[in-house]
Design a protein around this motif. Structure first.
Motif, PDB file in Angstrom:
ATOM      1  N   GLN A  14      62.901  59.142   3.753  1.00  0.00           N
ATOM      2  CA  GLN A  14      63.289  59.618   5.084  1.00  0.00           C
ATOM      3  C   GLN A  14      63.455  61.133   5.069  1.00  0.00           C
ATOM      4  N   THR A  53      63.383  56.691  11.949  1.00  0.00           N
ATOM      5  CA  THR A  53      63.459  58.139  12.120  1.00  0.00           C
ATOM      6  C   THR A  53      62.279  58.886  11.506  1.00  0.00           C
ATOM      7  N   ASN A  82      60.455  53.117  16.029  1.00  0.00           N
ATOM      8  CA  ASN A  82      59.747  54.304  15.555  1.00  0.00           C
ATOM      9  C   ASN A  82      58.932  54.883  16.699  1.00  0.00           C
TER      10      ASN A  82
END
Length: 83
Positions: A14, A53, A82
Motif C-alpha cells: 500500500q 486505497t 477501489n
C-alpha cells in the motif's frame, strides 16, 4: 504463505504507491490439510484492504490460492471500493 504473512506484506504494498503488477499466485497454504480453503479469508482480508486505497495496481494474480466463498466476498468488497 500464511495469513500472517499477507498481513505484513499488504501495508508495505500500500505504501509503495507505484506498484503496477503483483503475483501472489499459489501463496496461500491452509494449516488444515482436510479443508484447504479454511482460513483463506484471513489471507485475503489485508490484500482487500490494500486494494481500497492502492489505485496504481493494475494486475493482481491470485490463481491457485484455493479461496473460499467468504474470501471471495471480502476480496470483491476491496475491488468495489477501489476507485
Amino acid at each position: 504463505m500464511k495469513a500472517i504473512h499477507a498481513k505484513i506484506l499488504a501495508p508495505a504494498i500500500q505504501d509503495m504507491g507505484a506498484l503496477a503488477k503483483l503475483d501472489m499466485s499459489s501463496n496461500y497454504k491452509s494449516s488444515n490439510f482436510r479443508e484447504e480453503t479454511e482460513g483463506s479469508e484471513e489471507f485475503i482480508r489485508p490484500i482487500s484492504a490494500m486494494l481500497k486505497t492502492n489505485t496504481s495496481l493494475k494486475e493482481l494474480n491470485l490463481a491457485g490460492n484455493k479461496l473460499n466463498a467468504e474470501a471471495g466476498r471480502i476480496f470483491s468488497q476491496g475491488m468495489r471500493d477501489n476507485r
